[in-house]
Design an enzyme around this catalytic site. Sequence first.
Site, PDB file in Angstrom:
ATOM      1  N   HIS A 261       7.138 -25.964   6.285  1.00  0.00           N
ATOM      2  CA  HIS A 261       8.000 -24.818   6.594  1.00  0.00           C
ATOM      3  C   HIS A 261       9.123 -25.305   7.484  1.00  0.00           C
ATOM      4  O   HIS A 261       8.913 -26.165   8.337  1.00  0.00           O
ATOM      5  CB  HIS A 261       7.185 -23.729   7.314  1.00  0.00           C
ATOM      6  CG  HIS A 261       7.833 -22.394   7.259  1.00  0.00           C
ATOM      7  ND1 HIS A 261       8.808 -22.020   8.152  1.00  0.00           N
ATOM      8  CD2 HIS A 261       7.661 -21.356   6.416  1.00  0.00           C
ATOM      9  CE1 HIS A 261       9.200 -20.796   7.852  1.00  0.00           C
ATOM     10  NE2 HIS A 261       8.523 -20.369   6.796  1.00  0.00           N
ATOM     11  N   ASP A 315       2.687 -18.856   1.511  1.00  0.00           N
ATOM     12  CA  ASP A 315       2.453 -18.859   0.064  1.00  0.00           C
ATOM     13  C   ASP A 315       1.149 -19.534  -0.342  1.00  0.00           C
ATOM     14  O   ASP A 315       0.757 -19.444  -1.502  1.00  0.00           O
ATOM     15  CB  ASP A 315       3.615 -19.573  -0.646  1.00  0.00           C
ATOM     16  CG  ASP A 315       4.831 -18.685  -0.751  1.00  0.00           C
ATOM     17  OD1 ASP A 315       4.645 -17.461  -0.759  1.00  0.00           O
ATOM     18  OD2 ASP A 315       5.951 -19.211  -0.817  1.00  0.00           O
TER      19      ASP A 315
HETATM   20  N1  ACO Z   1       4.656 -31.721   0.795  1.00  0.00           N
HETATM   21  C1  ACO Z   1       4.937 -33.004   1.116  1.00  0.00           C
HETATM   22  N2  ACO Z   1       5.906 -33.360   1.978  1.00  0.00           N
HETATM   23  C2  ACO Z   1       6.577 -32.363   2.556  1.00  0.00           C
HETATM   24  C3  ACO Z   1       6.323 -31.000   2.294  1.00  0.00           C
HETATM   25  C4  ACO Z   1       5.315 -30.702   1.375  1.00  0.00           C
HETATM   26  N3  ACO Z   1       5.039 -29.436   1.035  1.00  0.00           N
HETATM   27  N4  ACO Z   1       7.162 -30.242   3.016  1.00  0.00           N
HETATM   28  C5  ACO Z   1       7.920 -31.081   3.715  1.00  0.00           C
HETATM   29  N5  ACO Z   1       7.568 -32.369   3.444  1.00  0.00           N
HETATM   30  C6  ACO Z   1       8.180 -33.592   3.973  1.00  0.00           C
HETATM   31  C7  ACO Z   1       9.419 -33.910   3.142  1.00  0.00           C
HETATM   32  O1  ACO Z   1       9.122 -34.748   2.053  1.00  0.00           O
HETATM   33  C8  ACO Z   1      10.312 -34.576   4.138  1.00  0.00           C
HETATM   34  O2  ACO Z   1       9.906 -35.915   4.294  1.00  0.00           O
HETATM   35  P1  ACO Z   1      10.999 -37.068   4.582  1.00  0.00           P
HETATM   36  O3  ACO Z   1      11.545 -36.722   5.934  1.00  0.00           O
HETATM   37  O4  ACO Z   1      10.188 -38.303   4.547  1.00  0.00           O
HETATM   38  O5  ACO Z   1      12.004 -36.965   3.485  1.00  0.00           O
HETATM   39  C9  ACO Z   1       9.991 -33.837   5.442  1.00  0.00           C
HETATM   40  O6  ACO Z   1       8.659 -33.334   5.292  1.00  0.00           O
HETATM   41  C10 ACO Z   1      10.923 -32.681   5.697  1.00  0.00           C
HETATM   42  O7  ACO Z   1      10.936 -31.873   4.517  1.00  0.00           O
HETATM   43  P2  ACO Z   1      12.148 -30.959   4.103  1.00  0.00           P
HETATM   44  O8  ACO Z   1      11.950 -30.489   2.710  1.00  0.00           O
HETATM   45  O9  ACO Z   1      13.433 -31.664   4.436  1.00  0.00           O
HETATM   46  O10 ACO Z   1      11.916 -29.792   5.136  1.00  0.00           O
HETATM   47  P3  ACO Z   1      12.621 -28.402   5.092  1.00  0.00           P
HETATM   48  O11 ACO Z   1      12.496 -27.813   6.431  1.00  0.00           O
HETATM   49  O12 ACO Z   1      13.967 -28.513   4.510  1.00  0.00           O
HETATM   50  O13 ACO Z   1      11.746 -27.653   3.995  1.00  0.00           O
HETATM   51  C11 ACO Z   1      10.272 -26.388   2.774  1.00  0.00           C
HETATM   52  C12 ACO Z   1      10.852 -26.643   4.163  1.00  0.00           C
HETATM   53  C13 ACO Z   1      11.407 -26.195   1.770  1.00  0.00           C
HETATM   54  C14 ACO Z   1       9.459 -25.104   2.809  1.00  0.00           C
HETATM   55  C15 ACO Z   1       9.384 -27.579   2.369  1.00  0.00           C
HETATM   56  O14 ACO Z   1       8.348 -27.744   3.297  1.00  0.00           O
HETATM   57  C16 ACO Z   1       8.813 -27.453   0.964  1.00  0.00           C
HETATM   58  O15 ACO Z   1       9.530 -27.759  -0.009  1.00  0.00           O
HETATM   59  N6  ACO Z   1       7.532 -26.982   0.822  1.00  0.00           N
HETATM   60  C17 ACO Z   1       6.938 -26.780  -0.467  1.00  0.00           C
HETATM   61  C18 ACO Z   1       7.445 -25.482  -1.100  1.00  0.00           C
HETATM   62  C19 ACO Z   1       6.890 -24.250  -0.400  1.00  0.00           C
HETATM   63  O16 ACO Z   1       5.699 -24.135  -0.153  1.00  0.00           O
HETATM   64  N7  ACO Z   1       7.790 -23.294  -0.132  1.00  0.00           N
HETATM   65  C20 ACO Z   1       7.424 -22.022   0.484  1.00  0.00           C
HETATM   66  C21 ACO Z   1       7.927 -21.947   1.894  1.00  0.00           C
HETATM   67  S1  ACO Z   1       7.480 -20.437   2.672  1.00  0.00           S
HETATM   68  C22 ACO Z   1       8.549 -19.315   2.042  1.00  0.00           C
HETATM   69  O17 ACO Z   1       9.640 -19.615   1.622  1.00  0.00           O
HETATM   70  C23 ACO Z   1       8.124 -17.956   1.969  1.00  0.00           C
END
Ligand code: ACO
Length: 378
Positions: A261, A315
């Site tokens: 998140h 989620d």
């Molecule tokens: N699985 C594996 N690695 C992850 C995950 C995950 N679910 N979430 C974040 N990371 C890692 C990324 O790969 C990244 O690693 P890096 O720095 O080595 O590249 C780091 O953590 C940061 O991730 P970002 O995607 O840049 O973080 P951001 O804050 O932009 O994203 C997000 C948040 C979009 C929710 C992300 O965690 C994600 O894509 N999760 C999966 C989708 C999901 O469950 N979405 C629902 C969110 S809740 C809602 O919207 C109601």
Amino acid sequence: MTVCEYKPGLEGIPAAQSSISYVDGQKGILEYRGIRIEELATKSTFLETAYLLIWGELPTKEELADFKAEIRYHRRIKYRIRDMMKCFPETGHPMDALQASAAALGLFYSKRALDNPAYIREAVVRLLAKIPTMVAAFQMMRKGNDPVRPNDDMDYATNFLYMLNEREPDPLAAQIFDVCLTLHAEHTINASTFSAMVTASTLTDPYAVVASAVGTLAGPLHGGANEEVIEMLEEIGSVENVRPYLDNCLQNKSKIMGFGHRVYKVKDPRAIILQNLAEQLFEKFGHDKYYDIAVEMERAVEEKLGHRGIYPNVDYYSGLVYRKLGIPTDLFTPVFAIARVAGWLAHWKEQLGENRIFRPTQIYTGSHEAPYVEIEQR
Ligand code: ACO
């Protein structure tokens, strides 16, 4: 003008002042109008919470009774909206159907009066009342059935499940569904709420505001993740397969759906409540093997990614709850939208109070004084 550092995704950049909700991502705290989500989930109902979010205070008994009565009165949708929805392809995603129908409401209620409190209230009531009816109507129609008419004797959550399945739900199921709506009602300026606010800032109508937010919520990085969680759990298939599946994801650097998140760096407080609701449902209506897979996956992800602040988000367990309530997978995000309409409308109303059109700047990375090449020479 001060030039700020560019932050992709506007991470950490305040885009508004708001008194609607508060999140502490380090401590796992979520408050609506200062009240903790845990308290609202146990003591309040969705409509009472929606009132709190939109008007800033919990309603009195009389205010709540009036609000509920108005919502009941406005639950029906016009036959022309139903006819329009009948023309939607049954293979289309229900979020697209919802976005189109929400926007279409603007055609019927087009007399915009944003400075009139009566207009604001009527729009709030219409959207809260009609969105569930439209979601359920599309579900019935894509199966080739007529939509189920809203039942005036049923409360908000009971009526939605009734319109969806054509039978009155078990009271526990309806009560749990109502809590789910409360949990999803609001969450500060996330992508869909920001979308709503940008649209609201142009002073367009509230139906366009909600339609734009629905489109934004649909994406897999936002509301759409709950569908993908179920797909992931089905693909994993067994508890034994959890760790090899996770290792494979980590090797391929693919995201694990339902985890991570932008704000929470601990387990999302809503995921804690939803997990508890899932357990209550399984106790009454039978176990779900995918829950065991989910719990094992949470354990494994915590071991491997917990130090990076990647924990279950809202989620992760919501899909398992919805499945047990008999809600089809591709309706999970529309159900999220039914709840989040409350938050979007609260931000719409707040935005109107001190409106300034959103117009951020950009950092231009293109060329200047480029020659125009005639088409024959390209
Ligand atoms: N699985 C594996 N690695 C992850 C995950 C995950 N679910 N979430 C974040 N990371 C890692 C990324 O790969 C990244 O690693 P890096 O720095 O080595 O590249 C780091 O953590 C940061 O991730 P970002 O995607 O840049 O973080 P951001 O804050 O932009 O994203 C997000 C948040 C979009 C929710 C992300 O965690 C994600 O894509 N999760 C999966 C989708 C999901 O469950 N979405 C629902 C969110 S809740 C809602 O919207 C109601």
